[in-house]
Design a protein around this motif. Structure first.
Motif, PDB file in Angstrom:
ATOM      1  N   ARG A   1       1.841 -10.266  -9.103  1.00 61.15           N
ATOM      2  CA  ARG A   1       1.086  -9.683  -7.985  1.00 61.15           C
ATOM      3  C   ARG A   1       1.610  -8.275  -7.760  1.00 61.15           C
ATOM      4  N   THR A   2       0.703  -7.300  -7.773  1.00 61.61           N
ATOM      5  CA  THR A   2       1.065  -5.908  -7.528  1.00 61.61           C
ATOM      6  C   THR A   2       0.398  -5.449  -6.242  1.00 61.61           C
ATOM      7  N   VAL A   3       1.208  -4.954  -5.311  1.00 60.15           N
ATOM      8  CA  VAL A   3       0.690  -4.457  -4.033  1.00 60.15           C
ATOM      9  C   VAL A   3       0.823  -2.938  -4.051  1.00 60.15           C
ATOM     10  N   TYR A   4      -0.288  -2.262  -3.807  1.00 67.84           N
ATOM     11  CA  TYR A   4      -0.298  -0.808  -3.753  1.00 67.84           C
ATOM     12  C   TYR A   4      -0.218  -0.357  -2.297  1.00 67.84           C
ATOM     13  N   PRO A   5       0.643   0.617  -2.005  1.00 74.38           N
ATOM     14  CA  PRO A   5       0.814   1.064  -0.616  1.00 74.38           C
ATOM     15  C   PRO A   5      -0.345   1.954  -0.157  1.00 74.38           C
ATOM     16  N   GLU A   6      -1.454   1.310   0.135  1.00 77.29           N
ATOM     17  CA  GLU A   6      -2.651   2.011   0.596  1.00 77.29           C
ATOM     18  C   GLU A   6      -3.119   1.364   1.889  1.00 77.29           C
ATOM     19  N   VAL A   7      -4.030   2.026   2.550  1.00 68.64           N
ATOM     20  CA  VAL A   7      -4.676   1.438   3.721  1.00 68.64           C
ATOM     21  C   VAL A   7      -6.163   1.437   3.450  1.00 68.64           C
ATOM     22  N   PRO A   8      -6.808   0.275   3.389  1.00 65.28           N
ATOM     23  CA  PRO A   8      -6.206  -1.061   3.452  1.00 65.28           C
ATOM     24  C   PRO A   8      -5.421  -1.363   2.186  1.00 65.28           C
ATOM     25  N   PRO A   9      -4.481  -2.322   2.265  1.00 67.48           N
ATOM     26  CA  PRO A   9      -3.649  -2.629   1.100  1.00 67.48           C
ATOM     27  C   PRO A   9      -4.488  -3.086  -0.097  1.00 67.48           C
ATOM     28  N   LYS A  10      -4.096  -2.650  -1.251  1.00 62.13           N
ATOM     29  CA  LYS A  10      -4.753  -3.056  -2.487  1.00 62.13           C
ATOM     30  C   LYS A  10      -3.789  -3.973  -3.233  1.00 62.13           C
ATOM     31  N   VAL A  11      -4.265  -5.165  -3.595  1.00 64.19           N
ATOM     32  CA  VAL A  11      -3.439  -6.144  -4.301  1.00 64.19           C
ATOM     33  C   VAL A  11      -4.168  -6.555  -5.576  1.00 64.19           C
TER      34      VAL A  11
END
Length: 118
Positions: free
Chosen positions: A71-81
């Protein structure tokens, strides 16, 4: 076959241990869809229409905890996973293919029209 413990659970056979990793209704379909694609939650949900959000979430967590997906979480708003299959997860694909072929054979043997006509 000797039984063994792992994570405080008793297993009687290696088959039982493997099923604990990929068994159930949804784990194999999830792994199958991730074998050649990096997908987001919404893409998996759309491609597996009968799974609930809660079940998809729990199955993804289990697959991740077993090291079968990443699982990769990208620090964006809204979060991208995004989810992708690991090398360990890729080892399950040939097993899934054999089970799928066996399922197709059983369906044909039972005289079931598959896929069903709509």
């Amino acid at each position: 076959m000797p039984d063994f413990f792992h994570d405080r659970k008793l297993y009687y056979t290696p088959i039982e241990f493997a099923i604990a990793h990929i068994g159930g209704t949804w784990k194999m379909p999830i792994l199958w869809r991730l074998q050649n694609n990096v997908l987001r939650f919404s893409e998996l949900k759309k491609d597996i229409p009968h799974i609930t959000d809660k079940m998809l979430t729990s199955q993804l967590k289990e697959l991740e905890s077993k090291g079968l997906i990443h699982r990769t979480v990208y620090p964006e708003v809204p979060p991208k996973v995004e989810y992708n299959i690991t090398e360990k997860g890729k080892k399950a694909i040939p097993v899934i293919e054999v089970i799928m072929k066996y399922g197709y054979d059983l369906i044909k043997e039972a005289g079931i029209e598959y896929p069903p006509l709509k």
